[in-house]
Design a protein around this motif. Structure first.
Motif, PDB file in Angstrom:
ATOM      1  N   HIS A  94       8.086  46.646 -44.057  1.00 32.92           N
ATOM      2  CA  HIS A  94       6.727  47.021 -43.639  1.00 32.92           C
ATOM      3  C   HIS A  94       6.735  47.690 -42.267  1.00 32.92           C
ATOM      4  CE1 HIS A  94       2.424  46.829 -42.978  1.00 32.92           C
ATOM      5  NE2 HIS A  94       2.635  46.160 -41.859  1.00 32.92           N
ATOM      6  N   PHE A  95       7.399  47.045 -41.299  1.00 35.22           N
ATOM      7  CA  PHE A  95       7.430  47.588 -39.943  1.00 35.22           C
ATOM      8  C   PHE A  95       8.188  48.915 -39.888  1.00 35.22           C
ATOM      9  CE2 PHE A  95       6.777  43.097 -38.298  1.00 35.22           C
ATOM     10  CZ  PHE A  95       5.495  43.342 -37.854  1.00 35.22           C
ATOM     11  N   ALA A  96       9.295  49.001 -40.617  1.00 37.06           N
ATOM     12  CA  ALA A  96      10.096  50.234 -40.596  1.00 37.06           C
ATOM     13  C   ALA A  96       9.303  51.409 -41.135  1.00 37.06           C
ATOM     14  CB  ALA A  96      11.378  50.039 -41.388  1.00 37.06           C
ATOM     15  N   SER A  97       8.535  51.192 -42.203  1.00 37.25           N
ATOM     16  CA  SER A  97       7.748  52.304 -42.740  1.00 37.25           C
ATOM     17  C   SER A  97       6.631  52.701 -41.777  1.00 37.25           C
ATOM     18  CB  SER A  97       7.169  51.943 -44.106  1.00 37.25           C
ATOM     19  OG  SER A  97       6.281  50.853 -44.005  1.00 37.25           O
ATOM     20  N   LEU A  98       6.010  51.709 -41.110  1.00 34.63           N
ATOM     21  CA  LEU A  98       4.966  52.001 -40.126  1.00 34.63           C
ATOM     22  C   LEU A  98       5.540  52.760 -38.931  1.00 34.63           C
ATOM     23  CD1 LEU A  98       1.985  51.587 -39.414  1.00 34.63           C
ATOM     24  CD2 LEU A  98       2.629  49.415 -38.352  1.00 34.63           C
ATOM     25  N   ILE A  99       6.695  52.325 -38.468  1.00 36.45           N
ATOM     26  CA  ILE A  99       7.350  52.997 -37.331  1.00 36.45           C
ATOM     27  C   ILE A  99       7.736  54.419 -37.721  1.00 36.45           C
ATOM     28  CG2 ILE A  99       9.456  53.003 -35.932  1.00 36.45           C
ATOM     29  CD1 ILE A  99       9.222  49.920 -35.888  1.00 36.45           C
ATOM     30  N   GLN A 100       8.234  54.595 -38.924  1.00 35.98           N
ATOM     31  CA  GLN A 100       8.631  55.934 -39.370  1.00 35.98           C
ATOM     32  C   GLN A 100       7.432  56.882 -39.403  1.00 35.98           C
ATOM     33  OE1 GLN A 100      11.759  56.759 -39.749  1.00 35.98           O
ATOM     34  NE2 GLN A 100      11.312  58.853 -40.311  1.00 35.98           N
ATOM     35  N   THR A 121      10.545  58.609 -25.107  1.00 41.99           N
ATOM     36  CA  THR A 121      10.149  57.623 -26.115  1.00 41.99           C
ATOM     37  C   THR A 121      11.233  57.478 -27.185  1.00 41.99           C
ATOM     38  OG1 THR A 121       7.836  58.188 -25.755  1.00 41.99           O
ATOM     39  CG2 THR A 121       8.363  57.031 -27.796  1.00 41.99           C
ATOM     40  N   MET A 122      11.807  58.587 -27.614  1.00 41.31           N
ATOM     41  CA  MET A 122      12.874  58.524 -28.622  1.00 41.31           C
ATOM     42  C   MET A 122      14.083  57.765 -28.087  1.00 41.31           C
ATOM     43  SD  MET A 122      11.372  59.824 -31.142  1.00 41.31           S
ATOM     44  CE  MET A 122      12.596  60.020 -32.386  1.00 41.31           C
ATOM     45  N   ASP A 123      14.406  57.960 -26.801  1.00 36.67           N
ATOM     46  CA  ASP A 123      15.512  57.211 -26.185  1.00 36.67           C
ATOM     47  C   ASP A 123      15.207  55.718 -26.156  1.00 36.67           C
ATOM     48  OD1 ASP A 123      16.980  59.527 -25.795  1.00 36.67           O
ATOM     49  OD2 ASP A 123      16.356  59.767 -23.695  1.00 36.67           O
ATOM     50  N   SER A 127      17.182  52.567 -28.048  1.00 37.84           N
ATOM     51  CA  SER A 127      17.609  51.357 -27.343  1.00 37.84           C
ATOM     52  C   SER A 127      17.077  50.108 -28.048  1.00 37.84           C
ATOM     53  CB  SER A 127      17.119  51.411 -25.901  1.00 37.84           C
ATOM     54  OG  SER A 127      17.407  50.206 -25.231  1.00 37.84           O
ATOM     55  N   LEU A 128      15.814  50.147 -28.457  1.00 32.19           N
ATOM     56  CA  LEU A 128      15.240  49.006 -29.174  1.00 32.19           C
ATOM     57  C   LEU A 128      15.917  48.811 -30.538  1.00 32.19           C
ATOM     58  CD1 LEU A 128      11.469  49.513 -28.293  1.00 32.19           C
ATOM     59  CD2 LEU A 128      12.895  47.559 -27.639  1.00 32.19           C
ATOM     60  N   GLU A 129      16.294  49.892 -31.177  1.00 30.02           N
ATOM     61  CA  GLU A 129      17.007  49.802 -32.464  1.00 30.02           C
ATOM     62  C   GLU A 129      18.367  49.141 -32.271  1.00 30.02           C
ATOM     63  OE1 GLU A 129      17.774  50.191 -36.513  1.00 30.02           O
ATOM     64  OE2 GLU A 129      15.888  50.595 -35.499  1.00 30.02           O
ATOM     65  N   MET A 130      19.079  49.486 -31.194  1.00 31.97           N
ATOM     66  CA  MET A 130      20.370  48.857 -30.910  1.00 31.97           C
ATOM     67  C   MET A 130      20.186  47.369 -30.630  1.00 31.97           C
ATOM     68  SD  MET A 130      22.603  51.808 -28.895  1.00 31.97           S
ATOM     69  CE  MET A 130      21.927  51.387 -27.334  1.00 31.97           C
ATOM     70  N   ASP A 131      19.132  47.012 -29.896  1.00 32.57           N
ATOM     71  CA  ASP A 131      18.839  45.596 -29.650  1.00 32.57           C
ATOM     72  C   ASP A 131      18.576  44.865 -30.960  1.00 32.57           C
ATOM     73  OD1 ASP A 131      19.124  46.036 -26.941  1.00 32.57           O
ATOM     74  OD2 ASP A 131      16.953  46.142 -26.547  1.00 32.57           O
ATOM     75  N   TYR A 132      17.844  45.500 -31.868  1.00 26.85           N
ATOM     76  CA  TYR A 132      17.552  44.894 -33.169  1.00 26.85           C
ATOM     77  C   TYR A 132      18.841  44.670 -33.963  1.00 26.85           C
ATOM     78  CZ  TYR A 132      15.534  44.073 -37.738  1.00 26.85           C
ATOM     79  OH  TYR A 132      15.212  43.516 -38.945  1.00 26.85           O
ATOM     80  N   THR A 158       7.174  45.637 -30.480  1.00 25.48           N
ATOM     81  CA  THR A 158       7.351  46.406 -29.247  1.00 25.48           C
ATOM     82  C   THR A 158       7.489  47.896 -29.562  1.00 25.48           C
ATOM     83  OG1 THR A 158       8.458  44.515 -28.236  1.00 25.48           O
ATOM     84  CG2 THR A 158       8.783  46.658 -27.180  1.00 25.48           C
ATOM     85  N   ARG A 159       8.241  48.208 -30.597  1.00 25.71           N
ATOM     86  CA  ARG A 159       8.393  49.616 -30.984  1.00 25.71           C
ATOM     87  C   ARG A 159       7.052  50.217 -31.409  1.00 25.71           C
ATOM     88  NH1 ARG A 159      13.534  50.001 -34.933  1.00 25.71           N
ATOM     89  NH2 ARG A 159      13.776  47.765 -34.853  1.00 25.71           N
ATOM     90  N   ILE A 160       6.294  49.471 -32.177  1.00 26.87           N
ATOM     91  CA  ILE A 160       4.991  49.972 -32.636  1.00 26.87           C
ATOM     92  C   ILE A 160       4.045  50.160 -31.454  1.00 26.87           C
ATOM     93  CG2 ILE A 160       2.933  49.360 -33.983  1.00 26.87           C
ATOM     94  CD1 ILE A 160       4.889  48.079 -36.019  1.00 26.87           C
ATOM     95  N   ASP A 161       4.026  49.180 -30.530  1.00 25.10           N
ATOM     96  CA  ASP A 161       3.173  49.296 -29.342  1.00 25.10           C
ATOM     97  C   ASP A 161       3.579  50.491 -28.489  1.00 25.10           C
ATOM     98  OD1 ASP A 161       1.746  47.073 -30.119  1.00 25.10           O
ATOM     99  OD2 ASP A 161       2.828  45.676 -28.801  1.00 25.10           O
ATOM    100  N   LEU A 162       4.889  50.694 -28.332  1.00 27.86           N
ATOM    101  CA  LEU A 162       5.387  51.835 -27.556  1.00 27.86           C
ATOM    102  C   LEU A 162       4.899  53.143 -28.173  1.00 27.86           C
ATOM    103  CD1 LEU A 162       7.278  53.116 -25.388  1.00 27.86           C
ATOM    104  CD2 LEU A 162       9.092  52.964 -27.094  1.00 27.86           C
TER     105      LEU A 162
END
Length: 186
Positions: A94-100, A121-123, A127-132, A158-162
């Motif tokens: 769900h989150f991945a599709s929303l983020i995409q 923002t992409m950087d 970084s958040l993806e690596m943390d995940y 956090t990614r969605i809020d960003l």
């Protein structure tokens, strides 16, 4: 008369035909003698059969590789996480599709005025993806699953809020630009 001569000739040679086959290598010896008599060099035509055993060995190796590849597939990280917690798998989808979707909207809003903020923002998203991914690794190692699962959900939020904040900033930049363009007179 001519017929008699033929009949007599055939009677004389009956039984004197040679039905035996020549020895092995007769053709090569004959060609060598012929080439020697004509003064030309002969190219030896040795037949090598090394490719047959090699092709059999290659087929066996290929079959073994395919069999090993099919039977020895290790489940992916996502599949192993889904075994530990199916809820995380659903939330991740769900989150991945929303983020995409939001990333596509962000890329569509890219302009010379917003290019720097989009790149930053992409950087941050990388970084958040690596943390995940690190959190997934910790979960698979057997860490405190409730704490790690909570951190994974927080990472998605956090990614969605960003992305929402950046899209709002881009909208503000576009509005300011339009406002400045309307108030500017020549």
């Amino acid at each position: 008369m001519e017929k008699d001569y033929r009949d007599e000739f055939l009677k004389n040679i009956t039984g004197s035909f040679d039905f035996e086959e020549p020895d092995n290598g007769h053709e090569q010896r004959f060609l060598a003698k012929l080439n020697k008599a004509q003064g030309t060099a002969s190219i030896s035509q040795k037949k090598t059969f090394w490719w047959k055993p090699l092709s059999i060995a290659a087929s066996i190796v290929l079959a073994f590789g395919i069999f090993y590849g099919i039977n020895n597939t290790e489940p992916s990280v996502d599949e192993r996480v889904a075994k530990i917690s199916p809820e995380v798998s659903n939330a991740q989808f769900h989150f991945a599709s929303l983020i995409q979707e939001q990333v596509k909207a962000l890329e569509a809003e890219s302009s010379p005025e917003t290019q720097k903020i989009v790149a930053d923002t992409m950087d941050q998203l990388k970084s958040l993806e690596m943390d995940y991914n690190k959190l997934e690794g910790e979960l698979l190692k057997g860490g405190n699953s409730k704490l790690i699962l909570s951190a994974m959900i927080t990472n998605f939020q956090t990614r969605i809020d960003l992305l929402n904040d950046v899209l709002n900033q881009i909208e503000t930049i576009k509005n300011l630009k339009n406002y400045n363009d309307e108030n500017f007179t020549i």
